[in-house]
Design an enzyme around this catalytic site. Structure first.
Site, short mmCIF file in Angstrom:
data_model
loop_
_atom_site.label_atom_id
_atom_site.label_comp_id
_atom_site.label_asym_id
_atom_site.label_seq_id
_atom_site.Cartn_x
_atom_site.Cartn_y
_atom_site.Cartn_z
N ASN A 7 0.85 -1.19 0.00
CA ASN A 7 0.00 0.00 0.00
C ASN A 7 0.89 1.25 0.00
O ASN A 7 1.72 1.42 0.90
CB ASN A 7 -0.90 -0.02 1.24
CG ASN A 7 -1.93 1.09 1.24
OD1 ASN A 7 -1.63 2.23 0.94
ND2 ASN A 7 -3.15 0.76 1.62
N ARG A 18 4.66 18.50 1.25
CA ARG A 18 5.40 19.64 0.72
C ARG A 18 4.76 20.25 -0.52
O ARG A 18 5.25 21.25 -1.05
CB ARG A 18 6.84 19.23 0.40
CG ARG A 18 7.69 18.93 1.62
CD ARG A 18 7.96 20.18 2.46
NE ARG A 18 8.80 21.13 1.76
CZ ARG A 18 10.12 21.19 1.88
NH1 ARG A 18 10.75 20.33 2.67
NH2 ARG A 18 10.81 22.09 1.21
N HIS A 43 -5.61 3.39 -1.41
CA HIS A 43 -6.89 3.59 -0.73
C HIS A 43 -7.23 5.07 -0.78
O HIS A 43 -6.99 5.81 0.19
CB HIS A 43 -6.79 3.10 0.72
CG HIS A 43 -8.10 3.07 1.44
ND1 HIS A 43 -8.40 2.13 2.41
CD2 HIS A 43 -9.21 3.85 1.36
CE1 HIS A 43 -9.61 2.34 2.88
NE2 HIS A 43 -10.12 3.39 2.26
N ARG A 45 -9.30 8.40 -0.42
CA ARG A 45 -10.44 8.82 0.40
C ARG A 45 -11.05 10.09 -0.20
O ARG A 45 -10.40 10.78 -0.99
CB ARG A 45 -9.98 9.04 1.84
CG ARG A 45 -9.71 7.70 2.55
CD ARG A 45 -9.38 7.90 4.02
NE ARG A 45 -9.47 6.64 4.76
CZ ARG A 45 -8.51 5.72 4.80
NH1 ARG A 45 -7.39 5.92 4.13
NH2 ARG A 45 -8.66 4.62 5.50
N HIS A 50 -4.23 11.77 0.94
CA HIS A 50 -2.98 11.11 0.56
C HIS A 50 -3.07 10.71 -0.93
O HIS A 50 -2.64 11.46 -1.78
CB HIS A 50 -2.62 9.94 1.47
CG HIS A 50 -3.78 9.16 2.01
ND1 HIS A 50 -4.70 8.52 1.21
CD2 HIS A 50 -4.15 8.93 3.29
CE1 HIS A 50 -5.58 7.91 1.98
NE2 HIS A 50 -5.29 8.14 3.24
N GLU A 70 -8.71 0.10 -2.81
CA GLU A 70 -9.57 -0.04 -1.64
C GLU A 70 -10.39 1.23 -1.44
O GLU A 70 -9.95 2.32 -1.80
CB GLU A 70 -8.74 -0.26 -0.37
CG GLU A 70 -7.86 -1.48 -0.37
CD GLU A 70 -7.07 -1.61 0.92
OE1 GLU A 70 -6.55 -2.71 1.16
OE2 GLU A 70 -6.97 -0.62 1.67
N HIS A 190 -3.83 -4.74 7.74
CA HIS A 190 -3.95 -3.70 8.75
C HIS A 190 -3.06 -4.03 9.95
O HIS A 190 -3.31 -4.96 10.69
CB HIS A 190 -5.39 -3.48 9.24
CG HIS A 190 -5.58 -2.11 9.84
ND1 HIS A 190 -5.96 -1.02 9.10
CD2 HIS A 190 -5.40 -1.66 11.10
CE1 HIS A 190 -6.03 0.05 9.86
NE2 HIS A 190 -5.68 -0.31 11.09
#
Length: 237
Positions: A7, A18, A43, A45, A50, A70, A190
């Site tokens: 991941n 930055r 993943h 969101r 990110h 994901e 996880h």
């Protein structure tokens, strides 16, 4: 051998801190594959804090191993996945403001919704996986949705590993046995790390794939990314 999917969310987090393009997410993903990983996981969101949705589109042309996306299947996420057509989509019930995933699906309560979403993805030729807690009842519910695989949410294992690893892994063994009985593929992820991954892999029957991000990137700060990727692969043999 259990496959290792890395991941790369943490790489995107570092880049975004930055505002530029260092580190270059696409190059890092390519390097991780070159170092021997079997897949790349992202993943995204809704707030794109990110991984950005454009990253997902750009990675489609870069990833040559398995590409796993994901996320919570809201309309925007569904449209993204259908446009990209990754090798696998993993459905995770995370809230928009969640720092990280913190629960599996209640596959009984949300069965009808999951059935609809999974049917749409499978009609597009995308393998599906559902993030679930290590509960045989949730595994049974997952089977009824039509999913190809489950991903076992392993935080409780990682938390309990240091004090009583046999007790910590027991629910996962039972859930895996039920998945095998129902002919569901098994993924996991996880808080898995170099400390606890080998014991997990050795005790979960039929474990096909693990998705590891936070621990792997943190360990790489000390040990080097190429080295850590191969350390995980050796522990999963």
């Amino acid at each position: 051998m259990t496959k290792l999917s890395v991941n790369v969310n943490k790489i995107a987090t570092l880049r975004n801190a930055r505002g530029g393009n260092v580190p270059n997410l696409l190059k890092v993903a390519s390097d991780i594959e070159r170092f021997g990983a079997h897949g790349i996981t992202i993943h995204p969101r809704p707030d794109e804090r990110h991984i950005r949705y454009q990253d997902a589109r750009d990675l489609k042309d870069i990833v040559t191993t398995e590409f796993n996306i994901e996320g919570n299947p809201n309309p925007k996420f569904i449209d993204l996945v259908l446009a990209i057509k990754p090798d696998q989509v993993t459905l995770v019930p995370d809230a928009e403001d969640a720092i990280t995933s913190n629960a599996g699906w209640d596959t009984q309560k949300h069965k009808s919704f999951l059935k609809e979403v999974i049917k749409e993805f499978k009609n597009a030729g995308i393998r599906t996986s559902i993030f679930v807690d290590p509960d045989p009842k949730m595994v049974e519910g997952a089977k009824e949705t039509g999913t190809d695989r489950i991903e076992l949410y392993t935080e409780s294992y990682a938390t309990g590993y240091a004090t009583d690893r046999e007790r910590a892994i027991l629910p996962f063994v039972e859930a895996a046995k039920k998945a095998n009985e129902l002919e569901l593929g098994i993924n996991a992820g996880h808080d898995l790390s170099l400390d606890n991954i080998q014991y997990f892999g050795q005790n979960i029957p039929g474990l096909l794939e693990v998705s590891i991000g936070h621990a792997l990137i943190c360990e790489s700060i000390y040990l080097g990314l190429e080295n850590v990727v191969n350390m995980y692969k050796n522990k999963l043999k």
